[in-house]
Design a protein around this motif. Structure first.
Motif, short mmCIF file in Angstrom:
data_model
loop_
_atom_site.label_atom_id
_atom_site.label_comp_id
_atom_site.label_asym_id
_atom_site.label_seq_id
_atom_site.Cartn_x
_atom_site.Cartn_y
_atom_site.Cartn_z
N MET A 83 0.86 -1.19 0.00
CA MET A 83 0.00 0.00 0.00
C MET A 83 0.89 1.22 0.00
O MET A 83 2.01 1.20 0.55
N GLY A 84 0.39 2.29 -0.60
CA GLY A 84 1.22 3.48 -0.66
C GLY A 84 0.44 4.71 -1.00
O GLY A 84 -0.79 4.68 -1.13
N TRP A 85 1.18 5.79 -1.14
CA TRP A 85 0.60 7.10 -1.45
C TRP A 85 1.32 7.71 -2.65
O TRP A 85 2.55 7.66 -2.73
N TYR A 86 0.54 8.25 -3.55
CA TYR A 86 1.03 9.01 -4.69
C TYR A 86 0.43 10.40 -4.59
O TYR A 86 -0.54 10.62 -3.86
N ARG A 87 1.00 11.33 -5.32
CA ARG A 87 0.44 12.68 -5.37
C ARG A 87 0.56 13.25 -6.77
O ARG A 87 1.43 12.87 -7.54
N GLN A 88 -0.35 14.17 -7.04
CA GLN A 88 -0.36 14.83 -8.34
C GLN A 88 -0.65 16.30 -8.14
O GLN A 88 -1.74 16.66 -7.67
N ALA A 89 0.31 17.13 -8.48
CA ALA A 89 0.14 18.57 -8.43
C ALA A 89 -0.37 19.06 -9.78
O ALA A 89 -0.17 18.39 -10.81
N PRO A 90 -1.00 20.23 -9.82
CA PRO A 90 -1.51 20.75 -11.10
C PRO A 90 -0.41 20.85 -12.14
O PRO A 90 0.67 21.37 -11.87
N VAL A 136 4.94 8.93 -3.52
CA VAL A 136 5.38 9.62 -2.32
C VAL A 136 6.03 8.62 -1.36
O VAL A 136 7.16 8.81 -0.92
N ALA A 137 5.31 7.55 -1.06
CA ALA A 137 5.82 6.53 -0.14
C ALA A 137 5.02 5.26 -0.31
O ALA A 137 3.84 5.31 -0.66
N ALA A 138 5.67 4.12 -0.07
CA ALA A 138 5.00 2.84 -0.17
C ALA A 138 5.53 1.91 0.90
O ALA A 138 6.68 2.04 1.34
N ALA A 139 4.68 0.97 1.31
CA ALA A 139 5.06 -0.01 2.32
C ALA A 139 4.56 -1.38 1.89
O ALA A 139 3.37 -1.54 1.60
N ASN A 140 5.46 -2.36 1.86
CA ASN A 140 5.02 -3.70 1.48
C ASN A 140 4.66 -4.52 2.71
O ASN A 140 4.85 -4.08 3.86
N ASN A 198 9.49 2.63 1.08
CA ASN A 198 10.19 3.35 0.02
C ASN A 198 9.64 4.76 0.00
O ASN A 198 8.42 4.95 0.08
N TYR A 199 10.51 5.76 -0.10
CA TYR A 199 10.11 7.15 -0.07
C TYR A 199 10.69 7.92 -1.26
O TYR A 199 11.82 7.65 -1.70
N ALA A 200 9.96 8.90 -1.72
CA ALA A 200 10.52 9.85 -2.66
C ALA A 200 11.59 10.66 -1.95
O ALA A 200 11.46 10.98 -0.76
N ASP A 201 12.64 11.02 -2.68
CA ASP A 201 13.72 11.78 -2.06
C ASP A 201 13.22 13.08 -1.45
O ASP A 201 13.73 13.53 -0.42
N ILE A 242 5.46 6.58 6.46
CA ILE A 242 4.35 5.70 6.10
C ILE A 242 4.30 4.54 7.09
O ILE A 242 5.34 4.05 7.54
N SER A 243 3.08 4.15 7.42
CA SER A 243 2.91 3.02 8.32
C SER A 243 1.64 2.26 7.92
O SER A 243 0.76 2.82 7.25
#
Length: 120
Positions: free
Chosen positions: A34-41, A48-52, A58-61, A69-70
């Motif tokens: 599970m993880g998080w993505y983002r989209q700016a205009p 952004v970050a993911a966790a298996n 894993n994180y974006a720099d 993330i948890s």
């Protein structure tokens, strides 16, 4: 059918914090990650970050050291704690779950998105 329900977005001042939550429900056999993505205009969606399921993350720099993330595996829920927020973190944040809906079929599922705005 799998549903992802997000919560926790909003408006925050630079330097502030927010916590996003995403709960998965429905026909879930096993969650891979599970993880998080983002989209700016005007920009592409980015991780952004993911966790298996093994505990790896894993994180974006751009968010390392600020975001955490948890996961609560018992609740099929993922969290994103965002600290020291910057205006450039402003975006729609999307929850993602990669999971098996049965013993042999996996797919990516997405939440509806939650707006995070960092502004004074």
């Amino acid at each position: 059918q799998v549903q992802l329900v997000e919560s926790g977005g909003g408006l925050v001042q630079p330097g502030g914090s927010l916590r996003l939550s995403c709960a998965a429900s429905g026909s879930i056999f096993r969650i891979i990650a599970m993880g998080w993505y983002r989209q700016a205009p005007g920009k592409q969606r980015e991780l952004v970050a993911a966790a298996n399921s093994g505990g790896g993350t894993n994180y974006a720099d751009s968010v390392k050291g600020r975001f955490t993330i948890s996961r609560d595996n018992a609740k099929n829920t993922v969290y994103l704690q965002m600290n020291s927020l910057k205006p450039e973190d402003t975006a729609v944040y999307y929850c993602n779950a990669r999971l098996y809906s049965d013993s042999s079929h996996w797919d990516d599922y997405w939440g509806q998105g939650t707006q995070v705005t960092v502004s004074s």
